[in-house]
Design a protein around this motif. Sequence first.
Motif, PDB file in Angstrom:
ATOM      1  N   GLY A 239      -7.593   0.960  -4.776  1.00  0.00           N
ATOM      2  CA  GLY A 239      -7.609   1.906  -3.672  1.00  0.00           C
ATOM      3  C   GLY A 239      -6.647   3.055  -3.852  1.00  0.00           C
ATOM      4  O   GLY A 239      -6.842   4.145  -3.294  1.00  0.00           O
TER       5      GLY A 239
ATOM      6  N   SER B 126       0.836  -1.205   0.000  1.00  0.00           N
ATOM      7  CA  SER B 126       0.000   0.000   0.000  1.00  0.00           C
ATOM      8  C   SER B 126       0.868   1.251   0.000  1.00  0.00           C
ATOM      9  O   SER B 126       0.569   2.235  -0.684  1.00  0.00           O
ATOM     10  CB  SER B 126      -0.913   0.006   1.244  1.00  0.00           C
TER      11      SER B 126
ATOM     12  N   LEU C  88     -12.750   5.153   2.445  1.00  0.00           N
ATOM     13  CA  LEU C  88     -11.901   5.380   1.277  1.00  0.00           C
ATOM     14  C   LEU C  88     -12.682   6.055   0.154  1.00  0.00           C
ATOM     15  O   LEU C  88     -12.174   6.969  -0.510  1.00  0.00           O
ATOM     16  CB  LEU C  88     -11.319   4.048   0.801  1.00  0.00           C
TER      17      LEU C  88
ATOM     18  N   TYR D 211      -7.210   2.017   3.806  1.00  0.00           N
ATOM     19  CA  TYR D 211      -6.565   1.425   2.631  1.00  0.00           C
ATOM     20  C   TYR D 211      -5.877   0.113   3.000  1.00  0.00           C
ATOM     21  O   TYR D 211      -6.084  -0.920   2.348  1.00  0.00           O
ATOM     22  CB  TYR D 211      -5.561   2.444   2.091  1.00  0.00           C
TER      23      TYR D 211
END
Length: 245
Positions: free
Chosen positions: A142, A59, A223, A202
Amino acid sequence: MNVLIKLEIARTLRNKKFVFFSVVYPSVLFLLIAGPQDNSVVTGTGLPMGAFYMVAMASFGALTAVLMGNSEKIAKEREKGWVRQLRLTTLPGRGYVLAKVAAAAVVTLPSILVVFVVASISKGVRLDAWQWLALTGVIWAGSLCFAALGVAIGYLVSGDAVRPVTMITYFGLSVLGGLWLPVTSYPRWLQDIAEWLPTHAYAGLGQAIELGGAPHLKDVCILVAYFLVFAGGAARLYRRDTLKA
């Protein structure tokens, strides 16, 4: 528009410094943070150390690619007059933004996959095939939230100020959102703040998949809400910049 997208992708891939920090750096951090530690379960997550940091660093890598890339490029191109020149063509405004997002997305996918490979080899992370595919999909999708934030910052600040503003945002969201340290190690008041940050939501998407379930509705809603705010802000700032041109 397709020509501009190809141009932006080519420019991004030629930027060796950007590719290093987007693709290689997250994997190096994974080895530095998770490598020396045993694979015990991270408190409050139900995940072993390797699995927890695999999602966190994947991420983080995606965040690096879309946030750092978009904000600095847009701010500097505005300053140099490149954006103004593009407005004289038939290219719609959304085409310019789409080209930036597409270029960043091309680097985002390798950054995710490299972290997965490193985690699998170094920490023995093992998941089902559907989990690997789902993880890749949710982390990649995302990242659009932070791509929109990058565009907004690029139109908000000048070329001279964009780097410090982006770095503060980048590291602040990463650390407070739990990408570098589990939020369970934070004081209670800071945990309460972290739970509502986009980076925490996330990482939560991927962690839920690693545990064998679907992403939590709260994380998805947080998100999406941030994406709408960032995208709306980017659109407004773009229109304001157009009126100034």
